[in-house]
Scaffold this active site. Structure first.
Site, PDB file in Angstrom:
ATOM      1  N   ASP A  81      44.042  16.351  57.865  1.00  0.00           N
ATOM      2  CA  ASP A  81      44.506  15.241  57.020  1.00  0.00           C
ATOM      3  C   ASP A  81      45.710  15.720  56.189  1.00  0.00           C
ATOM      4  O   ASP A  81      45.641  16.779  55.557  1.00  0.00           O
ATOM      5  CB  ASP A  81      43.337  14.836  56.108  1.00  0.00           C
ATOM      6  N   HIS A 207      45.036   4.700  54.594  1.00  0.00           N
ATOM      7  CA  HIS A 207      44.637   5.760  53.662  1.00  0.00           C
ATOM      8  C   HIS A 207      44.061   5.098  52.415  1.00  0.00           C
ATOM      9  O   HIS A 207      44.241   3.906  52.195  1.00  0.00           O
ATOM     10  CB  HIS A 207      45.853   6.632  53.306  1.00  0.00           C
ATOM     11  N   GLY A 208      43.383   5.896  51.593  1.00  0.00           N
ATOM     12  CA  GLY A 208      42.876   5.350  50.333  1.00  0.00           C
ATOM     13  C   GLY A 208      41.769   4.338  50.521  1.00  0.00           C
ATOM     14  O   GLY A 208      41.732   3.305  49.861  1.00  0.00           O
ATOM     15  N   SER A 210      38.629   4.485  49.704  1.00  0.00           N
ATOM     16  CA  SER A 210      37.596   4.417  48.663  1.00  0.00           C
ATOM     17  C   SER A 210      37.874   3.285  47.685  1.00  0.00           C
ATOM     18  O   SER A 210      39.006   3.139  47.215  1.00  0.00           O
ATOM     19  CB  SER A 210      37.543   5.737  47.872  1.00  0.00           C
ATOM     20  N   ASN A 229      40.418   5.890  56.176  1.00  0.00           N
ATOM     21  CA  ASN A 229      40.168   7.190  55.537  1.00  0.00           C
ATOM     22  C   ASN A 229      39.335   7.044  54.267  1.00  0.00           C
ATOM     23  O   ASN A 229      39.656   6.209  53.406  1.00  0.00           O
ATOM     24  CB  ASN A 229      41.495   7.828  55.126  1.00  0.00           C
ATOM     25  N   THR A 232      37.390   9.999  48.322  1.00  0.00           N
ATOM     26  CA  THR A 232      36.947   9.967  46.919  1.00  0.00           C
ATOM     27  C   THR A 232      35.502   9.492  46.764  1.00  0.00           C
ATOM     28  O   THR A 232      34.740  10.060  45.981  1.00  0.00           O
ATOM     29  CB  THR A 232      37.898   9.067  46.100  1.00  0.00           C
TER      30      THR A 232
HETATM   31  P1  13P Z   1      40.422   8.063  49.164  1.00  0.00           P
HETATM   32  O1  13P Z   1      40.256   9.364  48.469  1.00  0.00           O
HETATM   33  O2  13P Z   1      40.985   7.008  48.294  1.00  0.00           O
HETATM   34  O3  13P Z   1      39.193   7.643  49.874  1.00  0.00           O
HETATM   35  O4  13P Z   1      41.543   8.300  50.292  1.00  0.00           O
HETATM   36  C1  13P Z   1      41.263   9.173  51.350  1.00  0.00           C
HETATM   37  C2  13P Z   1      42.454   9.400  52.196  1.00  0.00           C
HETATM   38  O5  13P Z   1      43.266   8.542  52.412  1.00  0.00           O
HETATM   39  C3  13P Z   1      42.595  10.735  52.801  1.00  0.00           C
HETATM   40  O6  13P Z   1      43.794  10.881  53.476  1.00  0.00           O
END
Ligand code: 13P
Length: 283
Positions: A81, A207-208, A210, A229, A232
């Site tokens: 990642d 991405h992101g 969470s 993904n 968090t």
């Molecule tokens: P989060 O931490 O917001 O879940 O994002 C994870 C991510 O995009 C890892 O590349």
């Protein structure tokens, strides 16, 4: 089975569903995440940042992760990642990863294309697939301000050119998600995502993941997102469970007893995410 990310995401593209890519921060998280994928018969990507690779050890990930994936009944990819450069991709590929991300999204477009092409050439020779990013996913690491929000999002015409010139296997799109937890509801530009999907034939990556409401995750999947993904929420669940058991059993010293609730907490998050992205039963 240990497979490439491309195999998993192309199948997801044909089936119109998403697949969770879960960040593994410690080796202790690997077993629980994989167990849930097997329980729900779901394909899965186990992903490691370079920081996690340094913490756990590239060889340990390759040997243990590779073994568990190979003997698993569900398709599993082991993914780097946010690889920061060519050397990190080399380390991951040598260690047995089947998918790598090269994140040169901070660089000007031409340089991002050149850096990505270089990794694509190497990875494809080794039978490994590649993710890259165009536009910038904001977040706590980047300290993106509100004014920068729009400027950082992926331009669909650039995404089209980027995919064509790099030969990348899946593409991370910046459409308003951010790493870390959100203050309030995230503001997503789903029209932009749909436009990128119209112009780019490879699967798209969010991405992101969470803290994004389930309905928004599903709307993103309807617009071409295939890899979701999540980091968090896993860290948060893990840390809460550890804090809680230490508070109620301050005398406990057995690491297995201290970590058992954390493993269950991680499993709970993964179970929920797999249901949301729609990959259960697809493995
Ligand atoms: P989060 O931490 O917001 O879940 O994002 C994870 C991510 O995009 C890892 O590349």
């Amino acid at each position: 089975m240990l497979v490439t990310g491309r195999e998993i995401l192309e199948a997801a593209d044909r089936g119109g569903y998403g697949v969770g890519a879960f960040n593994i921060h410690t080796l202790e998280m690997l077993g629980p995440v994989l167990e849930v994928a097997e329980e729900l018969k779901s394909p899965i990507l186990l992903q490691f940042t370079y920081g996690s690779i340094q913490f756990i050890g590239a060889e340990a990930i390759g040997v243990l992760g590779g073994h568990l994936a190979r003997r698993s009944p569900v398709p599993v990819a082991i993914h780097l990642d946010h690889g920061a450069g060519f050397e990190q991709s080399v380390t991951a590929i040598r260690s047995g990863f089947t998918s790598v991300m090269i994140d040169a999204s901070r660089l000007p477009l031409e340089e991002n294309i050149a850096a990505t092409r270089r990794v694509v050439e190497l990875a494809h020779t080794a039978g490994v697939s590649v993710e890259a990013e165009i536009g910038r996913v904001g977040g706590t690491e980047d300290h993106v301000t509100v004014n920068e929000w729009e400027a950082s999002l992926t331009l669909p015409e650039e995404a089209e050119r980027f995919a064509a010139e790099t030969g990348v296997d899946y593409l991370a799109v910046a459409f308003g998600t951010a790493h870390g937890f959100y203050k309030g509801e995230p503001r997503l530009d789903l029209d932009r995502l749909a436009e990128v999907d119209r112009r780019v034939s490879v699967p798209l990556v969010m991405h992101g993941g969470s803290g994004v409401p389930h309905t928004l995750v599903r709307q993103a999947i309807e617009r071409g997102v295939r890899k979701v993904n999540v980091a968090t929420e896993l860290k948060d669940a893990w840390a809460r469970a550890v804090r809680e058991i230490l508070a109620v059993q301050p005398e406990e010293i057995d690491p297995r007893k201290l970590l058992a609730p954390a493993r269950e907490a991680v499993k709970h998050v993964v179970r929920q995410k797999i249901q949301v992205v729609g990959s259960a039963g697809r493995g």
